[in-house]
Motif scaffolding. Structure first.
Motif, PDB file in Angstrom:
ATOM      1  N   GLU A   1       0.839  -1.207   0.000  1.00  0.00           N
ATOM      2  CA  GLU A   1       0.000   0.000   0.000  1.00  0.00           C
ATOM      3  C   GLU A   1       0.872   1.253   0.000  1.00  0.00           C
ATOM      4  N   GLY A   2       2.006   1.195   0.715  1.00  0.00           N
ATOM      5  CA  GLY A   2       2.927   2.326   0.738  1.00  0.00           C
ATOM      6  C   GLY A   2       3.021   3.024   2.076  1.00  0.00           C
ATOM      7  N   VAL A   3       2.572   2.382   3.154  1.00  0.00           N
ATOM      8  CA  VAL A   3       2.616   2.998   4.479  1.00  0.00           C
ATOM      9  C   VAL A   3       4.063   3.349   4.846  1.00  0.00           C
ATOM     10  N   GLY A   4       4.247   4.557   5.379  1.00  0.00           N
ATOM     11  CA  GLY A   4       5.579   5.066   5.703  1.00  0.00           C
ATOM     12  C   GLY A   4       6.051   6.119   4.722  1.00  0.00           C
ATOM     13  N   ASP A   5       5.542   6.041   3.501  1.00  0.00           N
ATOM     14  CA  ASP A   5       5.841   7.052   2.481  1.00  0.00           C
ATOM     15  C   ASP A   5       4.639   7.999   2.427  1.00  0.00           C
ATOM     16  N   ASP A   6       4.530   8.821   3.453  1.00  0.00           N
ATOM     17  CA  ASP A   6       3.349   9.673   3.613  1.00  0.00           C
ATOM     18  C   ASP A   6       3.451  10.939   2.769  1.00  0.00           C
ATOM     19  N   ARG A   7       2.314  11.352   2.196  1.00  0.00           N
ATOM     20  CA  ARG A   7       2.239  12.557   1.385  1.00  0.00           C
ATOM     21  C   ARG A   7       1.533  13.658   2.169  1.00  0.00           C
ATOM     22  N   PRO A   8       1.711  14.912   1.780  1.00  0.00           N
ATOM     23  CA  PRO A   8       1.135  16.035   2.534  1.00  0.00           C
ATOM     24  C   PRO A   8      -0.373  15.960   2.722  1.00  0.00           C
ATOM     25  N   ASP A   9      -1.078  15.324   1.795  1.00  0.00           N
ATOM     26  CA  ASP A   9      -2.544  15.263   1.899  1.00  0.00           C
ATOM     27  C   ASP A   9      -3.025  14.094   2.763  1.00  0.00           C
ATOM     28  N   GLY A  10      -2.087  13.354   3.383  1.00  0.00           N
ATOM     29  CA  GLY A  10      -2.454  12.243   4.242  1.00  0.00           C
ATOM     30  C   GLY A  10      -2.491  10.896   3.544  1.00  0.00           C
ATOM     31  N   SER A  11      -2.380  10.875   2.225  1.00  0.00           N
ATOM     32  CA  SER A  11      -2.344   9.615   1.491  1.00  0.00           C
ATOM     33  C   SER A  11      -0.928   9.041   1.539  1.00  0.00           C
ATOM     34  N   VAL A  12      -0.774   7.820   1.048  1.00  0.00           N
ATOM     35  CA  VAL A  12       0.551   7.204   0.994  1.00  0.00           C
ATOM     36  C   VAL A  12       0.889   6.873  -0.452  1.00  0.00           C
ATOM     37  N   ARG A  13       2.176   6.835  -0.724  1.00  0.00           N
ATOM     38  CA  ARG A  13       2.671   6.509  -2.068  1.00  0.00           C
ATOM     39  C   ARG A  13       3.238   5.095  -2.021  1.00  0.00           C
TER      40      ARG A  13
ATOM     41  N   SER B   1      10.823   4.372   8.461  1.00  0.00           N
ATOM     42  CA  SER B   1      10.049   5.462   9.044  1.00  0.00           C
ATOM     43  C   SER B   1      10.156   5.431  10.564  1.00  0.00           C
ATOM     44  N   ALA B   2       9.489   6.368  11.215  1.00  0.00           N
ATOM     45  CA  ALA B   2       9.617   6.526  12.668  1.00  0.00           C
ATOM     46  C   ALA B   2       9.143   5.305  13.437  1.00  0.00           C
ATOM     47  N   ASP B   3       8.201   4.539  12.886  1.00  0.00           N
ATOM     48  CA  ASP B   3       7.708   3.377  13.627  1.00  0.00           C
ATOM     49  C   ASP B   3       8.637   2.173  13.511  1.00  0.00           C
ATOM     50  N   LYS B   4       9.676   2.269  12.696  1.00  0.00           N
ATOM     51  CA  LYS B   4      10.705   1.246  12.505  1.00  0.00           C
ATOM     52  C   LYS B   4      10.172  -0.049  11.899  1.00  0.00           C
ATOM     53  N   LEU B   5       8.905  -0.056  11.548  1.00  0.00           N
ATOM     54  CA  LEU B   5       8.282  -1.232  10.954  1.00  0.00           C
ATOM     55  C   LEU B   5       8.009  -1.050   9.466  1.00  0.00           C
ATOM     56  N   HIS B   6       7.774   0.221   9.054  1.00  0.00           N
ATOM     57  CA  HIS B   6       7.471   0.519   7.656  1.00  0.00           C
ATOM     58  C   HIS B   6       8.593   1.347   7.037  1.00  0.00           C
ATOM     59  N   LEU B   7       8.845   1.110   5.774  1.00  0.00           N
ATOM     60  CA  LEU B   7       9.851   1.880   5.048  1.00  0.00           C
ATOM     61  C   LEU B   7       9.418   3.332   4.893  1.00  0.00           C
ATOM     62  N   ASN B   8      10.391   4.249   4.810  1.00  0.00           N
ATOM     63  CA  ASN B   8      10.088   5.636   4.467  1.00  0.00           C
ATOM     64  C   ASN B   8      10.157   5.788   2.949  1.00  0.00           C
ATOM     65  N   ALA B   9      10.080   7.015   2.458  1.00  0.00           N
ATOM     66  CA  ALA B   9      10.063   7.242   1.008  1.00  0.00           C
ATOM     67  C   ALA B   9      11.310   6.685   0.335  1.00  0.00           C
TER      68      ALA B   9
ATOM     69  N   ILE C   1      -4.052  -3.421   1.184  1.00  0.00           N
ATOM     70  CA  ILE C   1      -4.618  -2.763   2.363  1.00  0.00           C
ATOM     71  C   ILE C   1      -3.775  -3.133   3.579  1.00  0.00           C
ATOM     72  N   ARG C   2      -3.376  -2.140   4.328  1.00  0.00           N
ATOM     73  CA  ARG C   2      -2.527  -2.329   5.509  1.00  0.00           C
ATOM     74  C   ARG C   2      -3.160  -3.275   6.529  1.00  0.00           C
ATOM     75  N   GLY C   3      -2.292  -3.970   7.257  1.00  0.00           N
ATOM     76  CA  GLY C   3      -2.753  -4.847   8.322  1.00  0.00           C
ATOM     77  C   GLY C   3      -3.225  -6.219   7.875  1.00  0.00           C
ATOM     78  N   ARG C   4      -3.308  -6.473   6.584  1.00  0.00           N
ATOM     79  CA  ARG C   4      -3.844  -7.736   6.097  1.00  0.00           C
ATOM     80  C   ARG C   4      -2.834  -8.880   6.250  1.00  0.00           C
TER      81      ARG C   4
END
Length: 253
Positions: free
Chosen positions: A14-26, A168-176, A51-54
């Motif tokens: 889904e792209g969690v950790g690569d957050d965009r300014p509008d709140g979506s993820v890339r 990313s900050a949660d250390k579980l998901h990649l950043n951009a 979808i995250r968490g699946r």
């Protein structure tokens, strides 16, 4: 020639950790779509059903048929990352379900590409257990795919991707940057040039701290444990961010 692409999976895809300014993820799958479009003179269609968490079962049961129905030229699949973080997991079952995805996709005109997720174990509590399970899973999937001709992109054993600067900050998901590196791994495996502007190979090591503080546990670890104990998921109530094949813009994706 790849003119359409669909991705299925969990938060990694889904792209969690690569957050965009509008709140979506890339995320890396979006980057792969951008790379495919940059290499093609024709329009590229891209869908992302992740979808995250699946866990693996719901990924296959809820996403695969819809993905195959799109008739895309290529499908990327990653699953099992949430399973190996649970108290109990049967690696053989994860491999069997993965190969079911491969077989069902090969029965269509869609080309499957299987990914192992990135390895976060260096930064997490119980990291040694997660690493052991991830090693076993990645190696078992690689063995199962041997002789099938199906492309396997093994991000789990990309040692550079373990560095703190990719997370990313949660250390579980990649950043951009981490997502861009995974996309680079996929594009290189496909024989497609990686856009230089991503900066995947030239980024300097800024020496981010890997120290786990009380704030880290309070903000990320405890809520994660709470969801496990109550049977909830970070993906509850969410729908796919891009359920149909849409044109890719190399400028704004």
């Amino acid at each position: 020639m790849i003119r359409s692409y669909v991705a299925v999976g969990d938060s990694f895809t889904e792209g969690v950790g690569d957050d965009r300014p509008d709140g979506s993820v890339r995320g890396w799958a979006d980057f792969v779509a951008i790379g495919l479009q940059a290499a093609s003179a024709d329009p590229i269609g891209y869908a992302n059903l992740a979808i995250r968490g699946r866990k693996l079962g719901p990924i296959v049961d809820e996403q695969l048929e819809s993905a195959l129905a799109l008739g895309a030229d290529m499908l990327t699949f990653n699953g099992g990352g949430n399973d190996i973080m649970r108290p109990r997991v049967k690696i053989d079952w994860v491999v069997e379900r993965t190969m079911d995805v491969v077989d069902r996709t090969l029965a269509t005109d869609t080309r499957p590409v299987i990914l192992a997720g990135a390895n976060p174990s260096r930064h997490l509590p119980l990291g040694r257990l997660i690493r052991s399970r991830g090693d076993e899973l990645a190696e078992a999937v690689a063995d199962a795919l041997g002789g099938t001709g199906v492309l396997f992109v093994d991000n789990w054993h990309d040692e550079q991707l373990e560095a703190a600067r990719y997370w990313s900050a949660d250390k579980l998901h990649l950043n951009a940057l981490g997502h861009a590196r995974v996309a680079a791994n996929v594009l290189e495996a496909l024989g497609i040039a990686v856009p230089h502007e991503w900066g995947v190979e030239t980024v300097a090591d800024a020496g981010e701290s890997e120290r786990r503080t009380f704030m880290y546990y309070r903000e990320y670890v405890l809520p994660w444990i709470g969801r496990r104990l109550t049977g909830r998921s970070s993906g509850d109530g969410r729908v796919a961010k891009r359920p149909t094949l849409l044109p890719v813009s190399t400028a704004s994706e």
